[in-house]
Design an enzyme around this catalytic site. Sequence first.
Site, short mmCIF file in Angstrom:
data_model
loop_
_atom_site.label_atom_id
_atom_site.label_comp_id
_atom_site.label_asym_id
_atom_site.label_seq_id
_atom_site.Cartn_x
_atom_site.Cartn_y
_atom_site.Cartn_z
N HIS A 1 4.53 10.93 15.30
CA HIS A 1 3.63 10.45 14.23
C HIS A 1 3.50 11.73 13.29
CE1 HIS A 1 -0.12 9.90 12.07
NE2 HIS A 1 -0.10 8.71 12.33
N GLU B 1 5.88 4.61 8.47
CA GLU B 1 4.33 4.92 8.22
C GLU B 1 4.68 6.22 7.02
OE1 GLU B 1 1.60 3.92 11.39
OE2 GLU B 1 2.01 6.05 11.73
C1 PEP Z 1 -1.50 6.12 10.98
O1 PEP Z 1 -2.15 7.18 10.97
O2 PEP Z 1 -0.62 5.94 11.70
C2 PEP Z 1 -2.20 4.97 10.61
C3 PEP Z 1 -1.56 3.92 10.11
O3 PEP Z 1 -3.77 5.24 9.91
P1 PEP Z 1 -4.28 4.34 8.95
O4 PEP Z 1 -3.94 2.84 9.18
O5 PEP Z 1 -5.92 4.93 9.30
O6 PEP Z 1 -3.88 4.78 7.44
#
Ligand code: PEP
Length: 257
Positions: free
Chosen positions: A100, A172
């Site tokens: 992450h 992400e």
């Molecule tokens: C994350 O940090 O992986 C994430 C998806 O957070 P958020 O949905 O809160 O942006």
Amino acid sequence: MTSPKSRPLWVGTSWKMNKTLAEADRFVDKLLTFPIPRGIQAFVLPAHTALARVRDRLPPDSHILLGAQNAHWAREGSWTGEISMRMAKDAGATLIEIGHSERREHFGETDRTVALKAAAAVSHGLIPLICVGEPLAVRDAGGTLDFVGVQVQIALSELAPAEIEQTIIAYEPIWAIGEDGVPATVDQIAPVMAMIDDVVTTAGGSACAVLYGGSVDTENVADLLTDPNTHGLFVGRAAWEASGFIELLKLCVGGSQ
Ligand code: PEP
């Protein structure tokens, strides 16, 4: 609903550094009031402290998968503050989140340690959930596809093709994550999801599930799921309350590709 490749639609949340045991109990009790729709593979990644507790609170026939938010590549040993893949599995994990952006930024996770952890997870029969994504400056400079492509290639570099099929990748973009995140549009993610599918296919001959994560909420879930290479969603804040997670799961029914 399932994709043309008969994949389930993966929809899950990481609690990050949130929830006491009592709060975890309340989440699970509420979530269990909602039958997970067929075709959706729900998953929850509690903090390490709550993992076994959540496992024990779910009924034995639950289809909700659990995971850990990190685990070390070494089998065991003097790694203060870490947990091993074996320990995570023993506590109820089926999935191991790896790489992450918060771990890359604050805890020294690198593409190389991501690759080591992915291999260790697979060798323990666990599913690595590998997170990749570019910072805003890289996107603004037009470097997203190269940046994320290299992250994926290195992450998969220690895996055999058959092992890659048991791996999940979550795209992400860092600029879309968290309270300051700007939600990505389907037009922004589509070329990246297609590229990841290509890289995975080239490396393994068969695509694994590729998820999108970053400010997913009830407003954008349907739009994001129109992308044909998005096989599910990885959610943070919008699913930290069970009621929010349930709302998202409802919206995902029929929202697959
Ligand atoms: C994350 O940090 O992986 C994430 C998806 O957070 P958020 O949905 O809160 O942006």
